[in-house]
Design an enzyme around this catalytic site. Sequence first.
Site, PDB file in Angstrom:
ATOM      1  N   LYS A  43       4.627  -4.502   6.988  1.00  0.00           N
ATOM      2  CA  LYS A  43       3.595  -5.936   6.747  1.00  0.00           C
ATOM      3  C   LYS A  43       4.113  -6.268   5.490  1.00  0.00           C
ATOM      4  CE  LYS A  43       0.009  -4.625   4.673  1.00  0.00           C
ATOM      5  NZ  LYS A  43      -0.476  -5.960   3.710  1.00  0.00           N
TER       6      LYS A  43
ATOM      7  N   GLY B 235       3.957  -1.117  -4.223  1.00  0.00           N
ATOM      8  CA  GLY B 235       3.061  -2.147  -4.644  1.00  0.00           C
ATOM      9  C   GLY B 235       2.215  -1.047  -6.027  1.00  0.00           C
ATOM     10  N   SER B 236       0.961  -1.068  -6.366  1.00  0.00           N
ATOM     11  CA  SER B 236       0.171  -0.514  -7.304  1.00  0.00           C
ATOM     12  C   SER B 236       0.081   1.260  -7.123  1.00  0.00           C
ATOM     13  CB  SER B 236      -0.996  -1.027  -7.013  1.00  0.00           C
ATOM     14  OG  SER B 236      -1.598  -0.903  -6.039  1.00  0.00           O
ATOM     15  N   THR B 237      -0.052   1.530  -7.894  1.00  0.00           N
ATOM     16  CA  THR B 237       0.334   3.029  -7.863  1.00  0.00           C
ATOM     17  C   THR B 237      -1.168   3.236  -7.483  1.00  0.00           C
ATOM     18  OG1 THR B 237       1.399   3.002 -10.390  1.00  0.00           O
ATOM     19  CG2 THR B 237      -0.316   5.261  -9.606  1.00  0.00           C
ATOM     20  N   GLU B 238      -1.682   2.821  -7.529  1.00  0.00           N
ATOM     21  CA  GLU B 238      -3.071   3.327  -7.158  1.00  0.00           C
ATOM     22  C   GLU B 238      -3.615   3.405  -4.944  1.00  0.00           C
ATOM     23  OE1 GLU B 238      -6.272   0.003  -7.537  1.00  0.00           O
ATOM     24  OE2 GLU B 238      -8.081   0.846  -6.853  1.00  0.00           O
TER      25      GLU B 238
ATOM     26  N   GLY C 193      -0.359   3.577  -3.670  1.00  0.00           N
ATOM     27  CA  GLY C 193      -0.017   4.336  -3.360  1.00  0.00           C
ATOM     28  C   GLY C 193      -0.728   5.571  -3.783  1.00  0.00           C
TER      29      GLY C 193
ATOM     30  N   GLU D 237       7.209   2.965  -4.157  1.00  0.00           N
ATOM     31  CA  GLU D 237       7.607   2.581  -5.427  1.00  0.00           C
ATOM     32  C   GLU D 237       6.500   1.802  -6.082  1.00  0.00           C
ATOM     33  OE1 GLU D 237      10.987   2.220  -5.994  1.00  0.00           O
ATOM     34  OE2 GLU D 237      12.068   2.349  -4.935  1.00  0.00           O
TER      35      GLU D 237
ATOM     36  N   CYS E  60       7.955  -5.196 -10.874  1.00  0.00           N
ATOM     37  CA  CYS E  60       7.289  -3.718 -11.609  1.00  0.00           C
ATOM     38  C   CYS E  60       8.239  -3.239 -12.433  1.00  0.00           C
ATOM     39  CB  CYS E  60       7.601  -3.316 -10.333  1.00  0.00           C
ATOM     40  SG  CYS E  60       8.559  -3.135  -9.136  1.00  0.00           S
TER      41      CYS E  60
ATOM     42  N   GLU F 200      -0.937  -1.499 -16.628  1.00  0.00           N
ATOM     43  CA  GLU F 200       0.400  -1.861 -16.057  1.00  0.00           C
ATOM     44  C   GLU F 200      -0.566  -3.656 -16.012  1.00  0.00           C
ATOM     45  OE1 GLU F 200       1.813  -2.208 -11.778  1.00  0.00           O
ATOM     46  OE2 GLU F 200       3.910  -3.020 -12.902  1.00  0.00           O
TER      47      GLU F 200
HETATM   48  P1  NAP Z   1      -1.434  -3.575  -3.535  1.00  0.00           P
HETATM   49  O1  NAP Z   1      -3.089  -3.604  -3.334  1.00  0.00           O
HETATM   50  O2  NAP Z   1      -0.701  -2.422  -3.753  1.00  0.00           O
HETATM   51  O3  NAP Z   1      -0.267  -3.960  -2.450  1.00  0.00           O
HETATM   52  C1  NAP Z   1       0.449  -3.677  -2.263  1.00  0.00           C
HETATM   53  C2  NAP Z   1       0.607  -4.228  -0.235  1.00  0.00           C
HETATM   54  O4  NAP Z   1      -0.185  -2.577   0.012  1.00  0.00           O
HETATM   55  C3  NAP Z   1       0.252  -5.388   0.245  1.00  0.00           C
HETATM   56  O5  NAP Z   1       0.958  -4.813   1.585  1.00  0.00           O
HETATM   57  C4  NAP Z   1      -1.217  -4.389   0.030  1.00  0.00           C
HETATM   58  O6  NAP Z   1      -2.028  -5.018   1.441  1.00  0.00           O
HETATM   59  C5  NAP Z   1      -0.841  -3.487   1.001  1.00  0.00           C
HETATM   60  N1  NAP Z   1      -2.146  -2.215   0.871  1.00  0.00           N
HETATM   61  C6  NAP Z   1      -3.634  -2.601  -0.126  1.00  0.00           C
HETATM   62  N2  NAP Z   1      -4.411  -1.596   0.288  1.00  0.00           N
HETATM   63  C7  NAP Z   1      -4.140  -0.564   1.486  1.00  0.00           C
HETATM   64  C8  NAP Z   1      -4.423   0.246   2.092  1.00  0.00           C
HETATM   65  N3  NAP Z   1      -5.440   0.907   1.722  1.00  0.00           N
HETATM   66  N4  NAP Z   1      -3.305   0.067   3.243  1.00  0.00           N
HETATM   67  C9  NAP Z   1      -2.598   0.630   3.173  1.00  0.00           C
HETATM   68  N5  NAP Z   1      -2.096  -1.104   2.612  1.00  0.00           N
HETATM   69  C10 NAP Z   1      -2.904  -1.236   2.144  1.00  0.00           C
HETATM   70  O7  NAP Z   1      -1.044  -4.463  -4.655  1.00  0.00           O
HETATM   71  P2  NAP Z   1      -1.940  -5.853  -5.183  1.00  0.00           P
HETATM   72  O8  NAP Z   1      -3.322  -5.365  -4.954  1.00  0.00           O
HETATM   73  O9  NAP Z   1      -1.648  -7.028  -4.606  1.00  0.00           O
HETATM   74  O10 NAP Z   1      -1.898  -5.998  -6.485  1.00  0.00           O
HETATM   75  C11 NAP Z   1      -2.388  -5.508  -7.567  1.00  0.00           C
HETATM   76  C12 NAP Z   1      -2.348  -4.542  -8.866  1.00  0.00           C
HETATM   77  O11 NAP Z   1      -0.264  -4.390  -8.401  1.00  0.00           O
HETATM   78  C13 NAP Z   1      -0.874  -5.608  -9.421  1.00  0.00           C
HETATM   79  O12 NAP Z   1      -1.540  -6.498 -11.004  1.00  0.00           O
HETATM   80  C14 NAP Z   1       0.390  -5.178 -10.144  1.00  0.00           C
HETATM   81  O13 NAP Z   1      -0.179  -3.986 -11.409  1.00  0.00           O
HETATM   82  C15 NAP Z   1       0.434  -3.661  -9.145  1.00  0.00           C
HETATM   83  N6  NAP Z   1       1.729  -4.699  -7.928  1.00  0.00           N
HETATM   84  C16 NAP Z   1       3.299  -4.018  -8.260  1.00  0.00           C
HETATM   85  C17 NAP Z   1       3.342  -3.643  -7.931  1.00  0.00           C
HETATM   86  C18 NAP Z   1       4.743  -3.081  -7.865  1.00  0.00           C
HETATM   87  O14 NAP Z   1       6.194  -3.689  -7.723  1.00  0.00           O
HETATM   88  N7  NAP Z   1       5.463  -2.102  -8.609  1.00  0.00           N
HETATM   89  C19 NAP Z   1       3.625  -5.113  -6.613  1.00  0.00           C
HETATM   90  C20 NAP Z   1       2.799  -5.713  -6.874  1.00  0.00           C
HETATM   91  C21 NAP Z   1       1.418  -5.631  -7.062  1.00  0.00           C
HETATM   92  P3  NAP Z   1      -2.270  -6.903   0.891  1.00  0.00           P
HETATM   93  O15 NAP Z   1      -1.480  -7.736   0.314  1.00  0.00           O
HETATM   94  O16 NAP Z   1      -3.812  -6.881   1.896  1.00  0.00           O
HETATM   95  O17 NAP Z   1      -3.607  -5.897  -0.631  1.00  0.00           O
END
Ligand code: NAP
Length: 500
Positions: A194, A247-250, A252, A269, A303, A400
């Site tokens: 996804k 993605g985000s730690t939250e 994760g 990651e 990241c 972050e």
């Molecule tokens: P995110 O919510 O963690 O998104 C990463 C992936 O997870 C996306 O494909 C997202 O789908 C999916 N996702 C979100 N909620 C989920 C759930 N409950 N169950 C399964 N999958 C889920 O990140 P974001 O909201 O785009 O960004 C927020 C913050 O995360 C950023 O500002 C940054 O600090 C951090 N971030 C870190 C990284 C990294 O490489 N470490 C990458 C991106 C963001 P959706 O696209 O629909 O949300």
Amino acid sequence: MVEAQLVGLDPRVEAFLQGGPKKLFIGGDFVESVSGKTFDSVNPANAEVITAVYEADKEDVDRAVEAAERAFYGDWAKVTPSERGRLLWKLADLMDDHLEALAQLESLDNGKPVAHARAVDIPLAIDHFRYYAGWATKISGELIDSSAGRSMLTYTRREPVGVVGQIIPWNFPILMSAWKLGAALATGNAVILKTAEQTPLSALYLAGLIQQAGFPDGVVNIISGFGPTAGAAIVTHPRIRKVAFTGSTEVGKLIMQQASGNLKRVSLELGGKSPNIIFPDADFSKAIPGALMGIFFNQGQVCTAGSRLFVHKKVYDNVVADMTSHAAKMKLGPGLDESTDIGPLVSAEQFSRVSGYLHKGVEEGATPTTGGRPLEHPGYFVPPTIFTDVSDQMTIAREEIFGPVVVALPFDDEAQIADVIRRANNTEYGLAAGVWTTDVRKAHKVAHALEAGTVWVNCYNALDASVPFGGYKQSGFGREMGSAALELYTQVKAVWVNLD
Ligand code: NAP
Ligand code: MG
């Protein structure tokens, strides 16, 4: 912002964007979502819709799991390791042929400078597939001789996990697809990937190349959709055996909880707040550009971004002044302008998050030496920003930001480096760190003391498919890349044969 000179779109990108909403790639075909629902993918340089995309939900994930299982137990199981390697290599060759189209699409959807996508994102993704193509024929178990005395033949096999789910972010859509798919496919798994809601396009383009390469139907399924629906359906699906997430730690943490239903294997990651430490004996001709690239590459949406810059007091003023003058000259513009250094942030949401941090920084008493304010523009532009007068406790020094924002923190313990290490490690994260010094003993000493999955000495953001990558602490667990990623996608079976 200067008037933009956009590159002419590659005809293959134009053709790709024609003809209605983009479809999901399930079971080897491009299909509409079961619900028929779509969502828009937006160009972050001007906030205009690029195209609509079909939106996957639980029923689509169910279909993808059916297709992946059929492949895993059927056609894919019959494919030899050598043939798996050939397919991965073929995919890499096709990506080479489509490099310009992939780079433009990535720039259009994510906002990143096309020159960077062309020189970094796509070539690294291609290389990644080639690297894992080589591994396909080198996955083996071992013969365990110590059981021989008992007339037993004992050996292990390294078998694929089965149907695996992969969820990726929007900052490097193609590269993250490659990181996820390479090792999983080399080891014989079937995949449901996804993409992030902000950047579905390049992976769907890649799906066309996967189809063309000749992978059996259902081995790779690529779906566009939202986290709480399609993402959660992957994480909770009883027949998906592993989930790999970036993605985000939250999110994760949420995934770890939700994956417990069928005790899915999980690899994560996650985020970072990486320290980048400049000692006074550094080679500044490398350290300054390195620190700039370390934080501003990809608009800071990395990241591993070196977002906490520790600079020794003796050189602090010079380093900050030098970085400020370079940052102030960086050219903001649409990703599709060849001369752009910094593109827009990926989305309105990210723009307001990062803008909120700029505001918070000033509110807490920090001073921007350059940047500091988002641009007034239909696109989502934030200029490179360097904050001084920052304490370790401030929000901008702890959280972050995921934007082009760095905090410059002085330290003054050259003889006794323990203090800067304590401060560098004083974070819940542990993804990466940088050290700049010409003293080889200090370099290694500091590298060993830093709590991070990657430490770069006199370089930053160096990556290679052969080198393991992943986090300490709340930056996640499991290692992608290198031979380490094979562990994520295989399980060990012990076979006992009684020879009596
Ligand atoms: P995110 O919510 O963690 O998104 C990463 C992936 O997870 C996306 O494909 C997202 O789908 C999916 N996702 C979100 N909620 C989920 C759930 N409950 N169950 C399964 N999958 C889920 O990140 P974001 O909201 O785009 O960004 C927020 C913050 O995360 C950023 O500002 C940054 O600090 C951090 N971030 C870190 C990284 C990294 O490489 N470490 C990458 C991106 C963001 P959706 O696209 O629909 O949300
Ligand atoms: Mg999200």
